[in-house]
Write a protein that holds these residues in place. Structure first.
Motif, short mmCIF file in Angstrom:
data_model
loop_
_atom_site.label_atom_id
_atom_site.label_comp_id
_atom_site.label_asym_id
_atom_site.label_seq_id
_atom_site.Cartn_x
_atom_site.Cartn_y
_atom_site.Cartn_z
N ALA A 117 0.82 -1.22 0.00
CA ALA A 117 0.00 0.00 0.00
C ALA A 117 0.85 1.26 0.00
CB ALA A 117 -0.93 -0.01 1.21
N ARG A 118 2.01 1.21 0.65
CA ARG A 118 2.88 2.40 0.69
C ARG A 118 3.40 2.77 -0.70
NH1 ARG A 118 4.45 0.34 5.86
NH2 ARG A 118 6.11 -0.93 4.94
N HIS A 119 3.33 1.83 -1.61
CA HIS A 119 3.78 2.10 -2.98
C HIS A 119 2.59 2.13 -3.95
CE1 HIS A 119 8.10 1.63 -2.12
NE2 HIS A 119 7.70 0.74 -1.23
N GLY A 120 1.39 2.28 -3.39
CA GLY A 120 0.21 2.36 -4.22
C GLY A 120 -0.19 1.06 -4.87
N LEU A 121 0.19 -0.08 -4.28
CA LEU A 121 -0.09 -1.39 -4.85
C LEU A 121 -1.03 -2.18 -3.94
CD1 LEU A 121 3.56 -2.29 -5.92
CD2 LEU A 121 1.72 -1.46 -7.40
N SER A 122 -1.71 -3.14 -4.52
CA SER A 122 -2.63 -4.00 -3.76
C SER A 122 -2.23 -5.47 -3.96
CB SER A 122 -4.08 -3.82 -4.24
OG SER A 122 -4.51 -2.49 -4.05
N PRO A 123 -2.47 -6.31 -2.96
CA PRO A 123 -2.15 -7.73 -3.12
C PRO A 123 -3.13 -8.40 -4.07
CG PRO A 123 -3.38 -7.39 -1.10
CD PRO A 123 -3.11 -6.02 -1.66
N ALA A 124 -2.74 -9.54 -4.61
CA ALA A 124 -3.65 -10.31 -5.44
C ALA A 124 -4.88 -10.66 -4.61
CB ALA A 124 -2.97 -11.58 -5.94
N SER A 125 -6.06 -10.38 -5.15
CA SER A 125 -7.29 -10.66 -4.41
C SER A 125 -8.13 -11.73 -5.09
CB SER A 125 -8.12 -9.38 -4.26
OG SER A 125 -8.46 -8.85 -5.52
N SER A 126 -7.64 -12.30 -6.19
CA SER A 126 -8.38 -13.37 -6.86
C SER A 126 -7.42 -14.27 -7.62
CB SER A 126 -9.42 -12.78 -7.82
OG SER A 126 -8.80 -12.05 -8.86
N ALA A 127 -7.80 -15.53 -7.74
CA ALA A 127 -6.99 -16.50 -8.49
C ALA A 127 -7.91 -17.60 -8.99
CB ALA A 127 -5.88 -17.09 -7.61
N VAL A 128 -7.58 -18.15 -10.15
CA VAL A 128 -8.36 -19.26 -10.70
C VAL A 128 -7.44 -20.47 -10.81
CG1 VAL A 128 -7.93 -18.49 -13.09
CG2 VAL A 128 -9.84 -20.05 -12.59
N PHE A 129 -7.90 -21.61 -10.29
CA PHE A 129 -7.17 -22.86 -10.33
C PHE A 129 -7.64 -23.68 -11.54
CE2 PHE A 129 -6.94 -22.85 -5.38
CZ PHE A 129 -6.03 -21.81 -5.43
N VAL A 130 -6.71 -24.15 -12.33
CA VAL A 130 -7.04 -24.91 -13.54
C VAL A 130 -6.39 -26.29 -13.44
CG1 VAL A 130 -6.95 -24.97 -16.05
CG2 VAL A 130 -7.08 -22.77 -14.86
N GLY A 131 -7.16 -27.34 -13.71
CA GLY A 131 -6.59 -28.67 -13.69
C GLY A 131 -7.66 -29.74 -13.63
N PRO A 132 -7.29 -30.98 -13.91
CA PRO A 132 -8.27 -32.08 -13.91
C PRO A 132 -8.77 -32.37 -12.51
CG PRO A 132 -6.04 -32.92 -14.14
CD PRO A 132 -5.94 -31.43 -14.25
N PRO A 133 -9.83 -33.16 -12.39
CA PRO A 133 -10.36 -33.49 -11.06
C PRO A 133 -9.33 -34.26 -10.22
CG PRO A 133 -11.94 -34.07 -12.79
CD PRO A 133 -10.66 -33.73 -13.47
N GLY A 134 -9.37 -34.01 -8.92
CA GLY A 134 -8.58 -34.80 -7.99
C GLY A 134 -7.13 -34.39 -7.84
N VAL A 135 -6.75 -33.19 -8.32
CA VAL A 135 -5.35 -32.79 -8.23
C VAL A 135 -5.08 -31.80 -7.10
CG1 VAL A 135 -4.78 -33.27 -10.64
CG2 VAL A 135 -5.76 -31.05 -10.04
N GLY A 136 -6.08 -31.56 -6.25
CA GLY A 136 -5.83 -30.76 -5.05
C GLY A 136 -6.33 -29.34 -5.08
N LYS A 137 -7.20 -28.99 -6.02
CA LYS A 137 -7.66 -27.59 -6.11
C LYS A 137 -8.48 -27.19 -4.88
CE LYS A 137 -9.73 -28.12 -10.14
NZ LYS A 137 -9.43 -29.55 -10.40
N THR A 138 -9.44 -28.05 -4.48
CA THR A 138 -10.28 -27.74 -3.33
C THR A 138 -9.47 -27.75 -2.03
OG1 THR A 138 -12.23 -28.65 -4.42
CG2 THR A 138 -12.32 -28.43 -2.03
N ARG A 139 -8.62 -28.75 -1.88
CA ARG A 139 -7.79 -28.82 -0.67
C ARG A 139 -6.87 -27.61 -0.57
NH1 ARG A 139 -4.76 -34.28 1.09
NH2 ARG A 139 -6.97 -34.79 1.40
N THR A 140 -6.35 -27.16 -1.69
CA THR A 140 -5.47 -25.99 -1.68
C THR A 140 -6.24 -24.74 -1.25
OG1 THR A 140 -4.04 -26.91 -3.40
CG2 THR A 140 -3.99 -24.52 -3.09
N ALA A 141 -7.49 -24.61 -1.71
CA ALA A 141 -8.31 -23.47 -1.30
C ALA A 141 -8.50 -23.47 0.21
CB ALA A 141 -9.65 -23.50 -2.02
#
Length: 367
Positions: A117-141
């Motif tokens: 914020a001191r440099h006028g920047l914001s953190p990433a507030s969104s991300a999309v996980f791409v991959g086949p079923p069962g590779v850990g997307k939900t567990r990672t969330a």
């Protein structure tokens, strides 16, 4: 003035009832309502919502965390979301090193928001996980929410989609409003089901309206919360929505070191299964984390319950995967195990279904 009086009365009622989350959710709705007619008021309300709400002593669970779910009597639309308390422990998922690096950068940005914020920047507030079923997307969330010490809200798509015209959009707005009412993580699994490309002539108008709502909500998404989505079919997601995600993170089936790490993790403290590791490594090449975990946990449970001899248990659980191999692939697997695993020829034959004579011939050819 009548509308303003009604809105003030509603805020007062929610505040008196001690419904902190409901107050914040209602204010989120007011922000959206006044963004055009009274931008100054909308900005003031947005600033209030950016402040983390203090936790009320009478809304703390016995273990010291926030309640993981709310009573259905508080709002009938609560069935739209599944909630997990920030205190729910989640084991770190087994991930490839480059994927771990991306997630680490995301966590660092969220942890050092003031430096940005001191440099006028914001953190990433969104991300999309791409991959086949069962590779850990939900567990990672769930793991990310636990690391950030934020409650997780997971959108139930079956609850969002309604046969009543217009209700699906109301359900979706409710989910976003609830998640924005306090700093949290909102997880949208299988986002392609509700955010399909609007140039798809096969989709009904209701689905296209959902995409428009998603675009509006993402434009108003606060930096104090994290929006995560997952999809197995990125090509189906509307491009305008896709571009709004700050990060795109790809998940793959485990190979190499990740596969070895997954096998070690799921075998746990059962040292008696270590000699089968070369077999597991070969059979599960190209398989998902969830399939590997499910099968190895089944082997461990059957061993604890003494349901058969170890070789029989392993052979039974792996039968579907081994039988799906071609004859040449099974012979190659058997010869590899004979040479590298330390298992006897009889045991290799039992595990792979390849005769001992065939194994002897193949090994001689390779020597």
């Amino acid at each position: 003035m009548t509308q303003i009086r009604d809105e003030l009365a509603q805020v007062a009622r929610l505040a008196v009832q001690g419904s902190d989350a409901d107050v914040r959710m209602y204010l989120s709705r007011l922000v959206r309502r006044y963004r055009t007619d009274d931008p100054a008021l909308a900005n003031d309300l947005s600033e209030v919502l950016r402040r983390k709400a203090p936790q009320r002593p009478d809304r703390v669970t016995p273990n010291g965390g926030a309640p993981s779910t709310a009573s259905a009597s508080e709002d009938p639309q609560l069935s739209v979301l599944r909630s997990y308390a920030s205190t729910d422990p989640v084991d770190a998922p087994v991930l490839a090193s480059d994927l771990e690096g991306q997630l680490h950068r995301l966590l660092v940005e969220r942890a050092r928001v003031n430096d940005l914020a001191r440099h006028g920047l914001s953190p990433a507030s969104s991300a999309v996980f791409v991959g086949p079923p069962g590779v850990g997307k939900t567990r990672t969330a769930r793991w990310l929410a636990s690391e950030l010490q934020l409650p997780l809200f997971a959108l139930d798509l079956t609850a969002v989609m309604s046969s009543r015209l217009g209700q699906s959009g109301a359900n979706l707005r409710y989910a976003f409003d609830r998640a924005k009412a306090e700093p949290s993580v909102l997880f949208l699994d299988e986002i392609d089901a509700i955010a399909k490309r609007r140039d798809d002539d096969g989709d009904v108008g209701e689905l296209k309206r959902l995409v428009t709502i998603m675009l509006q909500e993402m434009d108003e998404w606060p930096s104090t919360s994290l929006l995560l989505a997952a999809t197995n079919h990125p090509g189906l997601v509307d491009p305008a929505l896709w571009r709004r995600f700050d990060m795109q993170i790809t998940f793959d089936v485990p190979t190499g070191h990740e596969l070895d790490a997954a096998i070690i993790r799921f075998l746990g403290d059962d040292e008696g299964l270590a000699e089968y590791a070369p077999l597991f490594r070969t059979v599960y090449e190209g398989k998902s984390y969830s399939e590997i975990e499910r099968n190895l946990l089944a082997i461990r449970k059957w061993r604890v319950l003494a349901i058969g001899e170890p070789d029989d248990i392993v052979a039974d659980v792996l039968a579907t995967s081994v039988n799906a191999m071609s004859k040449d692939r099974r012979i190659a697997l058997a010869s590899e195990l004979q040479q590298n695993s330390g298992l006897s020829q009889r045991r290799v034959s039992q595990l792979t279904g390849v005769s001992r004579d065939t194994i002897r011939k193949r090994v001689k050819e390779l020597v």
